[in-house]
Design an enzyme around this catalytic site. Sequence first.
Site, PDB file in Angstrom:
ATOM      1  N   SER A 155     -60.285   5.118 -34.533  1.00  0.00           N
ATOM      2  CA  SER A 155     -61.014   5.612 -33.644  1.00  0.00           C
ATOM      3  C   SER A 155     -60.105   6.471 -32.609  1.00  0.00           C
ATOM      4  CB  SER A 155     -62.062   4.822 -33.089  1.00  0.00           C
ATOM      5  OG  SER A 155     -61.448   3.778 -32.379  1.00  0.00           O
ATOM      6  N   LYS A 170     -66.970   1.569 -24.890  1.00  0.00           N
ATOM      7  CA  LYS A 170     -65.477   2.442 -24.718  1.00  0.00           C
ATOM      8  C   LYS A 170     -65.662   3.221 -23.118  1.00  0.00           C
ATOM      9  CE  LYS A 170     -64.012   2.769 -29.396  1.00  0.00           C
ATOM     10  NZ  LYS A 170     -63.845   3.584 -30.734  1.00  0.00           N
TER      11      LYS A 170
END
Length: 811
Positions: A662, A705
């Site tokens: 990611s 996040k």
Amino acid sequence: MPEQVETAKPLPAPLLRRVVSADTLPFKHTGELESYDALIGQDRAMDALRLASGIGHHDFNLFVLGDPGMGRHWAVRRLLDEQAATRDGPDDWVYVNNFDTPEKPRCLRLPPGTALRLKHAMQDVVDDLATDIPAFFESDEYQSQRRAIEEDYGAQQEQAMAEFTEKASSEDVALVRTPMGYMLAAMREGKVIKPDQYRVLKQEEKDAIDEKIARLQEELATVLRNGPKLERQSRKEVEELNARTAERVVSTRISELEAEFDGVDVVTAYLAEVGKDMVANASLFLGAAMRREEGPFPEVAGKQHENRLFDRYVVNVMVARDNGAGAPVVKEDLPTHDHLTGRVEHVSEMGALITNFTMIRPGALHRANGGYLILDARRLLAEPYAWDALKRCLKAREIAITSIAERLSLMSTVSLEPDPIPLDVRVILIGDRLLHALLVALDPDFGDLFKLQADFETTIEFTDDTATLFARVIASFAQREGLKPVAAPAVARLLEQALREAEDSRKLSLRIGILGDILREADHYAAENGGEAIEVADVDRAIHERDRRSARVKDRLQEAVARETILIDTAGQKTGQINGLSVIPMGDYRFGRASRITARVRMGAGKLVDIEREVELGGPLHSKGVMILSGYLTSTFALDLPFSLHASLVFEQSYGGVDGDSASSAELYAILSALADLPIDQGLAVTGSVNQLGEVQAIGGVNEKIEGFFDTCLQKGLTGTQGVLIPKANVEHLMLNRDVVEAVAAGRFRVIPVATIDEGIALLTGRPAGQRDADGAFPADSVNARVEARLRSFAEQRRAFGRDLNAGAKK
């Protein structure tokens, strides 16, 4: 939400979180709703479960897949209970003594409700006969018959001795009894000849006396030898008398028992064997009576069936059913080998371990025989030999009781070989998907024994209908747990939490267990506040407190960032440096954190050095992402020249390992920044993976996040220019906390979706990425043009370096 979002522009606040309005719910509180005792969206799994519970063929056992907290155990138990109630109850099973081979006990299959009756009836028989048999043997009738037998044989012996005595006397020989036995002596004039008199006799007289005594001595021996024979005959007749006497008592009592179990052939056959053995061992009952009379309280008649002398007549019940109770549903929480298949216990006696058939103990397979057995797959596989034992029983369709100690030769003692019991059971294993995949891949028997799988869905589409059903499930849960009714705004808040748990603004999470925990805690807070219903404030507090209890590590990391122990820039510009985002799992709790990623470039042999991988801190997925970067660079820039780059990438202050791809887009941005010599805005953090075509791909944990970087910026001060770049495909997954949404609405933070690397690098550097024109050239001074120019210069430097090396070699 709109189907498409304009890229490279910040998202408006309404797109960051789906808000569920209480006005859309057709009730004021859950007390008004009809309960819904079923799972939502699990039709596929429930159909598999119904098939497994109803199909009559063998080996259609079921493995239930799914995540914890989805109500799998509850749903399985509820459906099996319903199905079991419609089925006929299975038979009873008992172990009884094998009178011919005691080490191989026999199992009896009995109609439901018969086992305990037979057990108690046999106990009554033993207790009755322990009194009746001794009483019968003490009766005048028996005693007179026994005396007659003894007197008859005694008279025969006496008569033989009398006849011999008379014959010997007629020949002047006397029969004398001495301490050493019988002896013969010569007589004269009716008196025994003394030794002194014998010595003075003439030799002819001595020879005549000796010959006569020797002859009579042989006749005496014949008479005496006939005595033990008569005694044996007497004993045999007494034994026959005892047998007839015992049989009269036993047969009467056994006949009563046979009448009680009329029609049960297996019991009739067993009782016939019991009757024969009781007659043959009537002395057991007489000995027990004598010991009872010799005890300290002979007037108190104990329960003789508890006497170990009569263990041979015990009926050891393995399974006893209630007639008409339906099929059994058994859940074994500790599925050890012995708990599954049963065991044979031992007792220590005189330093040795002994056992008999009364010490056979049933297992879960015995109790579930004829019905359903529910097992936790992980617990089962964690127990030594348990999985192997279960497979063996399912394959053989019988329950064979074996000892692990004997299999491993850890114990040598007297053991048993009980008859195996035929097995007809449907096993339901409950586990996770990884465990199911491992069993399919590694155990060749698994697919044959567990032909069905019930795969529980983790999410369901959010609609008005599913929202109402969800509310009814909440109402049922509150009623079942004795909680206060839940107000409509609180239900709406729980629906929002279900959306967040699903990480999707269009789907509800089906992990009911998590919402149930929140609801229980909210009920506690409602009680503290004296409320009559659970309000939205109670749910908010429960969610907040749940996060706060788990956030110690998160808070310490944020503190380290604030104190600049961990270096994270949220303002300014840096070349070859970017903030990447990752998710740290802590059990059921996850939080996001920012990590500084730096890149350095120079002329080289076309190699990207992943420092995390080189020191074995990078996982395979992370290494894959870095290799994709190389593919993107080589296929995008300076296609007519050798790839002459040497670049190094590193996650700064990373000590615990890195995995996942990611951060691959962030790593590519850092390399592009270093190649183009253009600084990156440090107020922007990046998440998203990238493919070789430069497309930014969706990732997991997008909410955590964004919130992690938001918290970092909040500590250092929000400027309004800070934000997070996310993949465009992740927009519909956004369910951000309200503080982030409020900051975006106030213009203090940004969430920007990007679809390509070109869009992202333009935002980060403030300069267009640039697209190739018809001649294949990038626009002047664009990011891509600067990158390609730098790569071309590396290639030229390498070519010149190669020429210099060749020239030096020729000299």
